[in-house]
Design a protein around this motif. Structure first.
Motif, PDB file in Angstrom:
ATOM      1  N   TRP A 258      67.531  93.887 -15.910  1.00  0.00           N
ATOM      2  CA  TRP A 258      68.729  94.347 -16.844  1.00  0.00           C
ATOM      3  C   TRP A 258      68.693  93.774 -18.043  1.00  0.00           C
ATOM      4  CZ3 TRP A 258      73.801  95.715 -14.064  1.00  0.00           C
ATOM      5  CH2 TRP A 258      73.655  96.573 -13.054  1.00  0.00           C
ATOM      6  N   TYR A 259      68.102  92.690 -18.117  1.00  0.00           N
ATOM      7  CA  TYR A 259      68.245  91.902 -19.776  1.00  0.00           C
ATOM      8  C   TYR A 259      67.236  92.610 -20.679  1.00  0.00           C
ATOM      9  CZ  TYR A 259      71.183  88.048 -18.555  1.00  0.00           C
ATOM     10  OH  TYR A 259      72.154  87.165 -18.230  1.00  0.00           O
ATOM     11  N   ALA A 260      66.461  93.642 -20.010  1.00  0.00           N
ATOM     12  CA  ALA A 260      65.363  94.389 -20.871  1.00  0.00           C
ATOM     13  C   ALA A 260      65.938  95.757 -21.111  1.00  0.00           C
ATOM     14  CB  ALA A 260      64.151  94.185 -20.396  1.00  0.00           C
ATOM     15  N   VAL A 261      67.069  96.367 -20.614  1.00  0.00           N
ATOM     16  CA  VAL A 261      67.436  97.456 -20.750  1.00  0.00           C
ATOM     17  C   VAL A 261      68.899  97.507 -21.511  1.00  0.00           C
ATOM     18  CG1 VAL A 261      68.208  99.481 -19.438  1.00  0.00           C
ATOM     19  CG2 VAL A 261      66.377  97.946 -18.626  1.00  0.00           C
ATOM     20  N   ASP A 262      68.724  98.366 -22.474  1.00  0.00           N
ATOM     21  CA  ASP A 262      70.074  98.517 -23.235  1.00  0.00           C
ATOM     22  C   ASP A 262      70.989  99.157 -22.390  1.00  0.00           C
ATOM     23  OD1 ASP A 262      68.693  97.990 -25.705  1.00  0.00           O
ATOM     24  OD2 ASP A 262      68.297 100.035 -26.245  1.00  0.00           O
ATOM     25  N   GLY A 263      72.653  98.651 -22.632  1.00  0.00           N
ATOM     26  CA  GLY A 263      73.408  99.136 -21.984  1.00  0.00           C
ATOM     27  C   GLY A 263      73.762  98.140 -20.620  1.00  0.00           C
ATOM     28  N   TYR A 264      72.626  97.675 -19.855  1.00  0.00           N
ATOM     29  CA  TYR A 264      72.714  96.809 -18.757  1.00  0.00           C
ATOM     30  C   TYR A 264      72.678  95.447 -19.324  1.00  0.00           C
ATOM     31  CZ  TYR A 264      71.718 100.700 -15.891  1.00  0.00           C
ATOM     32  OH  TYR A 264      71.793 102.114 -15.210  1.00  0.00           O
ATOM     33  N   ARG A 265      71.831  95.294 -20.486  1.00  0.00           N
ATOM     34  CA  ARG A 265      71.847  93.865 -21.258  1.00  0.00           C
ATOM     35  C   ARG A 265      73.175  93.569 -21.731  1.00  0.00           C
ATOM     36  NH1 ARG A 265      67.756  94.718 -24.052  1.00  0.00           N
ATOM     37  NH2 ARG A 265      69.299  95.604 -25.886  1.00  0.00           N
ATOM     38  N   GLU A 266      73.727  94.268 -22.560  1.00  0.00           N
ATOM     39  CA  GLU A 266      74.902  94.335 -22.948  1.00  0.00           C
ATOM     40  C   GLU A 266      76.140  93.874 -21.906  1.00  0.00           C
ATOM     41  OE1 GLU A 266      72.679  96.051 -26.014  1.00  0.00           O
ATOM     42  OE2 GLU A 266      73.186  96.552 -23.944  1.00  0.00           O
ATOM     43  N   PHE A 267      76.011  94.367 -20.680  1.00  0.00           N
ATOM     44  CA  PHE A 267      76.996  94.280 -19.531  1.00  0.00           C
ATOM     45  C   PHE A 267      76.586  92.734 -19.109  1.00  0.00           C
ATOM     46  CE2 PHE A 267      77.380  94.088 -14.907  1.00  0.00           C
ATOM     47  CZ  PHE A 267      78.770  94.182 -14.789  1.00  0.00           C
ATOM     48  N   LEU A 268      75.638  92.267 -19.065  1.00  0.00           N
ATOM     49  CA  LEU A 268      75.536  90.973 -18.736  1.00  0.00           C
ATOM     50  C   LEU A 268      75.864  89.842 -19.806  1.00  0.00           C
ATOM     51  CD1 LEU A 268      72.080  91.204 -16.781  1.00  0.00           C
ATOM     52  CD2 LEU A 268      73.980  90.753 -15.919  1.00  0.00           C
ATOM     53  N   PHE A 269      75.727  90.385 -21.059  1.00  0.00           N
ATOM     54  CA  PHE A 269      76.242  89.640 -22.249  1.00  0.00           C
ATOM     55  C   PHE A 269      77.693  89.382 -22.111  1.00  0.00           C
ATOM     56  CE2 PHE A 269      72.287  90.506 -24.840  1.00  0.00           C
ATOM     57  CZ  PHE A 269      71.437  89.720 -24.320  1.00  0.00           C
ATOM     58  N   PHE A 270      78.321  90.439 -22.218  1.00  0.00           N
ATOM     59  CA  PHE A 270      79.939  90.338 -22.400  1.00  0.00           C
ATOM     60  C   PHE A 270      80.778  90.212 -21.194  1.00  0.00           C
ATOM     61  CE2 PHE A 270      78.440  93.314 -25.567  1.00  0.00           C
ATOM     62  CZ  PHE A 270      78.699  92.585 -26.741  1.00  0.00           C
ATOM     63  N   VAL A 271      80.056  90.159 -20.006  1.00  0.00           N
ATOM     64  CA  VAL A 271      80.841  89.842 -18.698  1.00  0.00           C
ATOM     65  C   VAL A 271      80.760  88.325 -18.517  1.00  0.00           C
ATOM     66  CG1 VAL A 271      81.373  90.315 -16.547  1.00  0.00           C
ATOM     67  CG2 VAL A 271      80.797  92.152 -17.939  1.00  0.00           C
ATOM     68  N   PRO A 272      81.596  87.294 -18.596  1.00  0.00           N
ATOM     69  CA  PRO A 272      81.366  86.002 -18.221  1.00  0.00           C
ATOM     70  C   PRO A 272      81.371  85.605 -16.774  1.00  0.00           C
ATOM     71  CG  PRO A 272      83.702  86.373 -18.705  1.00  0.00           C
ATOM     72  CD  PRO A 272      83.102  87.707 -18.736  1.00  0.00           C
ATOM     73  N   PHE A 273      80.299  86.014 -16.271  1.00  0.00           N
ATOM     74  CA  PHE A 273      79.892  85.713 -14.829  1.00  0.00           C
ATOM     75  C   PHE A 273      79.931  84.284 -14.420  1.00  0.00           C
ATOM     76  CE2 PHE A 273      77.889  90.094 -15.442  1.00  0.00           C
ATOM     77  CZ  PHE A 273      78.452  90.572 -14.319  1.00  0.00           C
TER      78      PHE A 273
END
Length: 403
Positions: A62-77
């Motif tokens: 997911w960190y290598a795919v646009d959109g999914y990468r941003e999801f992981l970045f912006f959500v404070p898991f």
């Protein structure tokens, strides 16, 4: 959606799904039984599931795919500042069923709230206010920043230490007030705290060995071990919750004594009643109270009550629990639990000397003396005599045959 089911992500996915299932079960149990400890544990397990999410999805690419990468970045898991307080309040709510979160205690959640606001500001600025990324220009997840990981680890270490101190304070209190404290001390709480410290030690070890954010593959092993430990806590914690709900909801202080009918009327003679525990004391007042308490135990045989409390003894003597506790601590050199169990052990030994074990089982004699379970009896007897009950009976038979 990139889901290649790479074996590393698949393993973490298993723990993620199972953890969330247990979180739901714990929450339902907490609501149905009005058991706050279950709710706190549910939140802890859920936070553990969120904690492994970046690595689970990261190994899915997911960190290598646009959109999914941003999801992981912006959500404070990884809510590292929230896990610590949840650990602490779960400990308090489990050991104290009357525990309620006060307004003053909300300050413990302030760091987590600040981090959530920080994450929200990052999201708004980068997504809506600027034409290009500012906070995420380096392309790295802020949840995995060294400052946050280290401060989050320190937070969890502090709250785990506070939980351990609270647990030992609880132990000291119940041994001063309950004659059945051994059966109340939660083995689960000990295992839970040990599991937490293993988590923290592993995290510290991996931070030292792999400090760089880029060591994504090597750190998978930490997240795998973390997932195993959190799954253990979820599984055993859920099972333990069922047991502790019963013990908390039943008012043990209103239970009736359970001496066996065949043994309940048999008197036990205690030899050298004052020399067994502590000698004469200079203070006449203290000596007088010692005599009263000893006579109460030996003549009234209050030790036969398996749920005897300090309040019961104080009420019988017409005094305060503080007075009785002080006399037992200073005059006999024991806490209340050890004091009563001393009489139970001596009564058990006296009945064996009279040959009761030839008619009744060892357990039935122990129950008649006031012990409430085989496990507690075995533990207390060995602590007092350095022998197991079986070894003591064998030794007794050996001495009888020789004489």
């Amino acid at each position: 959606m990139p889901l290649s089911f790479y074996y590393k992500s698949a393993i973490l996915l298993f723990f993620f799904v199972q953890g969330n299932i247990f979180a739901i079960l714990l929450l339902r149990k907490g609501i149905e039984h009005a058991h706050n400890a279950s709710k706190w544990l549910s939140l802890f397990v859920f936070l553990c599931c969120l904690y492994i999410t970046p690595w689970m999805l990261g190994h899915e690419g997911w960190y290598a795919v646009d959109g999914y990468r941003e999801f992981l970045f912006f959500v404070p898991f990884q809510q590292l500042f929230l896990i610590g307080p949840v650990i602490y309040f779960y400990t308090q709510s489990l050991l104290n069923p009357n525990f309620q979160l006060s307004k003053k205690a909300l300050v413990h959640f302030l760091p987590a709230l600040v981090y959530l606001l920080y994450s929200l500001i990052i999201f708004i600025v980068d997504q809506f206010l600027l034409d290009q990324y500012y906070f995420y220009a380096d392309g790295r997840d802020k949840d995995l920043a060294p400052w946050y990981q280290i401060s989050g680890l320190l937070s969890m270490m502090i709250y785990t230490t506070l939980s351990i101190k609270y647990y030992y304070k609880y132990r000291q209190q119940i041994f001063q007030e309950l004659s059945f404290a051994d059966s109340v001390v939660f083995n689960w709480m000990q295992k839970y705290l040990v599991a937490l410290w293993i988590m923290l030690v592993l995290r510290l070890l991996f931070l030292i060995l792999y400090p760089e954010w880029g060591d994504f593959g090597a750190k998978w092993w930490y997240y795998f071990l973390f997932a195993c430990l959190s799954y253990y806590i979820a599984l055993t914690g859920y099972t333990n919750t069922i047991a502790t709900i019963v013990s908390f909801r039943v008012n043990a202080f209103e239970m009736e004594p359970r001496p066996l009918p065949a043994l309940q009327n048999k008197q036990v003679i205690f030899e050298n009643k004052h020399s067994k525990m502590a000698g004469q004391v200079a203070d006449p007042s203290l000596q007088a109270w010692k005599t009263k308490i000893s006579d109460l135990m030996e003549k009234e045989q209050l030790y036969q009550n398996p749920t005897l409390t300090l309040s019961d003894v104080a009420s019988t003597l017409g005094t305060t629990t503080k007075q009785v506790s002080s006399v037992i601590n200073q005059g006999f050199g024991m806490n209340f639990n050890d004091f009563v169990n001393h009489y139970r052990v001596e009564a058990f030994k006296a009945l064996l000397q009279r040959g009761e074990h030839q008619q009744y089982t060892i357990l039935s004699i122990a129950l008649a003396c006031g012990f409430n379970s085989k496990t507690t009896f075995n533990r207390v007897f060995k602590r007092c005599t350095t022998l197991t009950p079986i070894q003591y009976v064998s030794q007794l038979k050996h001495n009888e045959s020789n004489s």
